[in-house]
Design a protein around this motif. Structure first.
Motif, PDB file in Angstrom:
ATOM      1  N   ASP A  38       0.839  -1.195   0.000  1.00 46.77           N
ATOM      2  CA  ASP A  38       0.000   0.000   0.000  1.00 46.77           C
ATOM      3  C   ASP A  38       0.877   1.249   0.000  1.00 46.77           C
ATOM      4  O   ASP A  38       1.918   1.302   0.652  1.00 46.77           O
ATOM      5  CB  ASP A  38      -0.910  -0.005   1.234  1.00 46.77           C
ATOM      6  N   GLU A  39       0.439   2.277  -0.698  1.00 41.04           N
ATOM      7  CA  GLU A  39       1.226   3.493  -0.866  1.00 41.04           C
ATOM      8  C   GLU A  39       1.567   4.156   0.466  1.00 41.04           C
ATOM      9  O   GLU A  39       2.629   4.786   0.607  1.00 41.04           O
ATOM     10  CB  GLU A  39       0.471   4.477  -1.767  1.00 41.04           C
ATOM     11  N   ARG A  40       0.701   4.003   1.443  1.00 41.03           N
ATOM     12  CA  ARG A  40       0.969   4.680   2.722  1.00 41.03           C
ATOM     13  C   ARG A  40       2.191   4.111   3.430  1.00 41.03           C
ATOM     14  O   ARG A  40       2.723   4.746   4.354  1.00 41.03           O
ATOM     15  CB  ARG A  40      -0.239   4.600   3.651  1.00 41.03           C
ATOM     16  N   TRP A  41       2.628   2.912   3.020  1.00 42.41           N
ATOM     17  CA  TRP A  41       3.816   2.319   3.652  1.00 42.41           C
ATOM     18  C   TRP A  41       5.072   2.524   2.806  1.00 42.41           C
ATOM     19  O   TRP A  41       6.113   1.957   3.119  1.00 42.41           O
ATOM     20  CB  TRP A  41       3.614   0.821   3.889  1.00 42.41           C
ATOM     21  N   SER A  42       4.962   3.323   1.765  1.00 45.96           N
ATOM     22  CA  SER A  42       6.126   3.590   0.926  1.00 45.96           C
ATOM     23  C   SER A  42       7.162   4.407   1.693  1.00 45.96           C
ATOM     24  O   SER A  42       6.818   5.349   2.411  1.00 45.96           O
ATOM     25  CB  SER A  42       5.712   4.350  -0.339  1.00 45.96           C
ATOM     26  N   VAL A  43       8.422   4.027   1.559  1.00 45.25           N
ATOM     27  CA  VAL A  43       9.508   4.768   2.223  1.00 45.25           C
ATOM     28  C   VAL A  43      10.377   5.471   1.174  1.00 45.25           C
ATOM     29  O   VAL A  43      11.462   5.963   1.500  1.00 45.25           O
ATOM     30  CB  VAL A  43      10.360   3.819   3.094  1.00 45.25           C
ATOM     31  N   ARG A  44       9.887   5.533  -0.046  1.00 47.68           N
ATOM     32  CA  ARG A  44      10.654   6.164  -1.118  1.00 47.68           C
ATOM     33  C   ARG A  44      10.915   7.631  -0.792  1.00 47.68           C
ATOM     34  O   ARG A  44       9.986   8.399  -0.506  1.00 47.68           O
ATOM     35  CB  ARG A  44       9.893   6.032  -2.430  1.00 47.68           C
ATOM     36  N   GLY A  45      12.171   8.021  -0.820  1.00 43.14           N
ATOM     37  CA  GLY A  45      12.535   9.407  -0.602  1.00 43.14           C
ATOM     38  C   GLY A  45      12.592   9.842   0.843  1.00 43.14           C
ATOM     39  O   GLY A  45      12.915  11.003   1.122  1.00 43.14           O
ATOM     40  N   LEU A  46      12.300   8.927   1.767  1.00 40.51           N
ATOM     41  CA  LEU A  46      12.320   9.288   3.188  1.00 40.51           C
ATOM     42  C   LEU A  46      13.712   9.132   3.781  1.00 40.51           C
ATOM     43  O   LEU A  46      14.533   8.346   3.297  1.00 40.51           O
ATOM     44  CB  LEU A  46      11.343   8.410   3.971  1.00 40.51           C
ATOM     45  N   SER A  47      13.938   9.861   4.841  1.00 44.87           N
ATOM     46  CA  SER A  47      15.184   9.678   5.590  1.00 44.87           C
ATOM     47  C   SER A  47      15.158   8.319   6.275  1.00 44.87           C
ATOM     48  O   SER A  47      14.103   7.695   6.401  1.00 44.87           O
ATOM     49  CB  SER A  47      15.336  10.779   6.635  1.00 44.87           C
ATOM     50  N   ARG A  48      16.320   7.849   6.731  1.00 49.93           N
ATOM     51  CA  ARG A  48      16.375   6.568   7.420  1.00 49.93           C
ATOM     52  C   ARG A  48      15.474   6.561   8.653  1.00 49.93           C
ATOM     53  O   ARG A  48      14.793   5.570   8.945  1.00 49.93           O
ATOM     54  CB  ARG A  48      17.815   6.240   7.826  1.00 49.93           C
ATOM     55  N   GLN A  49      15.468   7.651   9.386  1.00 48.29           N
ATOM     56  CA  GLN A  49      14.665   7.722  10.598  1.00 48.29           C
ATOM     57  C   GLN A  49      13.177   7.683  10.272  1.00 48.29           C
ATOM     58  O   GLN A  49      12.407   6.951  10.910  1.00 48.29           O
ATOM     59  CB  GLN A  49      14.994   9.007  11.372  1.00 48.29           C
ATOM     60  N   ASP A  50      12.768   8.457   9.280  1.00 46.91           N
ATOM     61  CA  ASP A  50      11.355   8.463   8.907  1.00 46.91           C
ATOM     62  C   ASP A  50      10.938   7.112   8.321  1.00 46.91           C
ATOM     63  O   ASP A  50       9.824   6.630   8.573  1.00 46.91           O
ATOM     64  CB  ASP A  50      11.085   9.571   7.888  1.00 46.91           C
TER      65      ASP A  50
END
Length: 212
Positions: A38-50
């Motif tokens: 699901d798109e809400r669990w995408s980590v694309r482009g996020l910092s490691r912490q986020d």
């Protein structure tokens, strides 16, 4: 899910139940993968912490769905859900049971067990409180018949239950008594098999979210 210690064991089942279990687990694991995508669990482009926070939130949501019986994607999760349903149906879930005696927890088959000949085994790792509730309920509702079956074996050491004679006689009468007593014993395996079946049916009743 439950973080307390686990009780490990195996339950014998038939071919059909094992095949149904494998089928619904495959479907539920496919649904889990769909949820994870699901798109809400995408980590694309996020910092490691986020990204770590998103992954943790995804795991929490999976655990919530499992506790609610809306994601039954492992044998243990499905079994836990189904065993609770089985105990509730028997009226055993909300009862306070006496402590489980050590002899009830010994390995081996209980007197009156009917699982001989079931060809498949399902490994289970259940929370200790749930496993002990099952053992306590089965033991304390079956104890009088278990004692009677032990006495029966002492009285009839040469008779093998399950091998019935066609000719009526003392052995036939004794075997009928054994069958009557055995029918009054509910083993842990009986409850576990009933729980697996109810867990399978619960999984089958969930809305189909994964396209074929």
């Amino acid at each position: 899910m439950e973080k307390l210690g686990r009780h490990q064991g195996n339950v014998k089942v038939g071919f059909e139940l094992r095949a149904s279990l494998d089928r619904v687990l495959k479907e539920q694991k496919a649904y889990r993968r769909e949820l994870a995508g699901d798109e809400r669990w995408s980590v694309r482009g996020l910092s490691r912490q986020d990204a770590a926070g998103v992954r943790a939130a995804r795991r929490r949501e999976q655990e919530r769905l499992r506790r609610a019986g809306e994601l039954l994607d492992t044998i243990d999760v499905l079994a836990m859900h189904g065993i609770e349903l089985e105990l509730r149906e028997r009226g055993w879930w909300d009862r306070r049971w006496p402590a489980v005696p050590d002899e009830a927890m010994d390995p081996g088959r209980w007197p009156g067990s009917r699982d001989k000949g079931l060809p498949k085994q399902v490994p289970l790792r259940l929370p200790q409180p749930l496993a002990r509730k099952v053992y306590a309920a089965c033991w304390h509702t079956s104890y009088k018949s278990i004692v009677a079956l032990r006495d029966w074996r002492d009285l009839h050491p040469g008779i093998v239950p399950g091998r019935r004679r066609r000719e009526p006689g003392e052995q036939e009468i004794a075997l009928e008594e054994y069958e009557r007593l055995a029918a009054q014993v509910t083993t842990v395996g009986d409850v576990y098999r009933g729980g697996l079946l109810k867990g399978i049916r619960a999984a089958e009743a969930l809305p189909s979210r994964v396209a074929n």
